[in-house]
Design a protein around this motif. Structure first.
Motif, mmCIF file in Angstrom:
data_model
loop_
_atom_site.group_PDB
_atom_site.id
_atom_site.type_symbol
_atom_site.label_atom_id
_atom_site.label_comp_id
_atom_site.label_asym_id
_atom_site.label_seq_id
_atom_site.Cartn_x
_atom_site.Cartn_y
_atom_site.Cartn_z
ATOM 1 N N ASP A 150 -6.390 0.103 15.309
ATOM 2 C CA ASP A 150 -5.959 0.948 16.414
ATOM 3 C C ASP A 150 -4.489 1.342 16.258
ATOM 4 O OD1 ASP A 150 -6.047 2.290 18.911
ATOM 5 O OD2 ASP A 150 -5.212 0.523 19.893
ATOM 6 N N HIS A 176 -6.587 6.093 18.522
ATOM 7 C CA HIS A 176 -7.928 6.178 19.105
ATOM 8 C C HIS A 176 -8.028 7.390 20.025
ATOM 9 C CE1 HIS A 176 -5.786 3.702 22.237
ATOM 10 N NE2 HIS A 176 -6.364 4.627 23.026
ATOM 11 N N ALA A 224 -12.719 5.570 23.454
ATOM 12 C CA ALA A 224 -13.195 4.974 22.190
ATOM 13 C C ALA A 224 -13.649 3.531 22.393
ATOM 14 C CB ALA A 224 -12.098 5.033 21.140
ATOM 15 N N ARG A 283 -9.048 8.949 13.865
ATOM 16 C CA ARG A 283 -8.831 8.017 14.967
ATOM 17 C C ARG A 283 -10.125 7.306 15.332
ATOM 18 N NH1 ARG A 283 -5.509 11.679 19.423
ATOM 19 N NH2 ARG A 283 -3.615 12.077 18.167
ATOM 20 N N LEU A 284 -9.975 6.121 15.927
ATOM 21 C CA LEU A 284 -11.143 5.418 16.446
ATOM 22 C C LEU A 284 -11.823 6.276 17.512
ATOM 23 C CD1 LEU A 284 -9.708 1.794 16.896
ATOM 24 C CD2 LEU A 284 -11.367 2.542 15.188
#
Length: 464
Positions: free
Chosen positions: A210, A215, A219, A266-267
């Motif tokens: 992260d 994120h 998420a 990104r997550l």
């Protein structure tokens, strides 16, 4: 903090009032009353701030400002103008003046302007300090440090390219890996962009992904807003992955992909984002050994180790210890306002015969402690940490014990006993063992150097 200020104003009462006002605010202030003397003062004192009236006898204020700025482009200035003389104010601003004030002078406004300048100068001083520190703490004339500096220069030239090579800095704790990373960034074409320092060992495993990749909103539970990761934050700048040997094995593949593709995801996202990073990594671990044991991916190691810089431990460049010691002494003596001129000879001998497990960082720390405790002109062994002193006294060039106990007993039994002769024998033996070094001989005998000299001068023992 306080600035060095030059006031050039022909109204003497006003000039002296400004001087009192500025000195009460903590600024070192010089006053003169015409432009010609003002220019001479600019040459002599190199002020940080110039307060100047536009209309002066002799050289006018605008002409003075022009010449002063030519001497020092970083000079801050505020001009005083007569009411309605907007042309003078415009000309001063064109010349780079920070601002102007119409007469009669509003001291509150002047104080506010100076506060802004003071904050800007403070930040500049801090930046200059850290830049200077990064350059000066990478000092040493040893072959090893010469090679490090040469490698840095080559990398700086390569970094002018949009895609500089990844760099792996290796070395023990305290050798200066972060100093090198920051120096590389500062000397590169990316110096005006972000330098993001990520200490891999300080990030919990469950937060590494992260923190690095960021994120999207939703998420995971608690992700109320989208958050860019540190790799995005370092876009067009430098990402320094410190302690890379402790990077989680389960995320090493994702890091490798990001470095090779120059993209991150990104997550919780389905979209890749392009990034332009200079990756610099550092470790005190043996990554080749970790790769053979399966705790570090070999392909990531190859990708990181395009260019390597090895920082040797201090014990492998002992010829640099005296130079480093004197640098740290000057630094801390200035920091703590101490008038310390140097070290006694045995202190440098102590340093050069100690193994420095904490390397340059430990040396810096020990000297800082010594400076704090020292009230003399020279730092002596009594100001140095007891561990270092003990190791110095146990080194091979100071034989311990210096008189064999059996031989001493035999001598006492077979010679007519005399305290004078016994003392003389001890002193002669100590001087022989230390090759005439009074400081070392005194240390062996457990006495002061002055006491030892006194006993010799008083002829306390007979010569052979």
């Amino acid at each position: 903090m306080g600035l060095t200020v030059l006031v050039v104003e022909d109204e003497k009462n006003l000039a002296l009032s400004l001087k009192r006002f500025l000195e009460n605010k903590g600024h070192e202030t010089t006053v003169c009353f015409d432009g010609d003397i003002g220019l001479s003062q600019c040459l002599e004192m190199n002020p940080e701030l110039l307060l100047v009236d536009c209309r002066l006898p002799g050289m006018g204020g605008i002409e003075l400002l022009k010449k002063a700025k030519a001497l020092n482009p970083n000079l801050y200035s505020i001009v005083f103008t007569a009411f309605g003389s907007i042309e003078d104010a415009v000309e001063a601003i064109k010349l780079g003046s920070f601002d102007y004030i119409q007469k009669p002078i509003d001291l509150q406004r002047l104080g506010q302007l100076i506060l802004k300048i003071e904050e800007t100068v403070r930040l500049k001083r801090e930046i200059d300090y850290y830049r200077k520190r990064e350059e000066t703490e990478l000092i040493g004339s040893s072959l090893a440090m010469t090679r490090v500096r040469e490698t840095i220069q080559k990398l700086v030239a390569l970094s002018l390219d949009k895609s500089p090579p990844t760099v792996l800095i290796t070395g023990e704790t305290g050798t200066g890996k972060e100093v090198v990373a920051r120096l590389l960034h500062r000397k590169s074409s990316r110096s005006d962009k972000a330098f993001i320092h990520v200490n891999c060992i300080s990030l919990p495993d469950n937060l590494v992904e992260d923190e690095l990749f960021g994120h999207e909103q939703g998420a995971f539970t608690g992700a109320r807003n989208a958050k860019p990761g540190l790799m995005e934050a370092a876009d067009r700048g430098t990402l320094f992955l410190d302690e890379i040997g402790d990077f989680p094995i389960n995320l090493q593949g994702k890091l490798l992909t990001a470095i090779e593709s120059k993209k991150i995801r990104r997550l919780g996202s389905v979209r890749d984002r392009e990034i332009d990073l200079w990756i610099i990594a550092a470790t005190n671990r043996n990554l080749t050994e970790k790769a053979s044991l399966g705790s570090f991916r070999p392909d990531l190691l190859y990708r990181l180790n395009v260019v390597s810089i090895y920082l040797p431990p201090l014990r492998e460049r002992r010829e640099d210890i005296a130079e480093l010691s004197n640098y740290f002494l000057r630094k801390y003596a200035a920091q703590y306002g101490k008038n310390i001129q140097g070290f006694e000879k045995e202190v440098i001998e102590t340093f050069q015969n100690y193994n420095w497990p904490g390397n340059v960082r430990e040396l810096s720390h020990k000297i800082e402690q010594a400076v704090l405790w020292c009230e003399d002109n020279l730092i002596s062994l009594r100001h140095i940490d007891a561990v270092l002193k003990k190791r110095f006294q146990n080194n091979s060039f100071l034989p311990q014990p210096f008189i064999d106990k059996k031989e001493l007993i035999k001598w006492l039994l077979n010679e007519p006993f005399s305290l004078k002769a016994f003392e003389g024998e001890l002193i002669k033996t100590a001087l022989e063992k230390t090759q005439g070094n009074f400081s070392q001989a005194a240390r062996l005998l457990g006495v002061t150097r002055d006491w030892l000299r006194y006993r010799i001068e008083k002829n306390m023992f007979d010569s052979d």
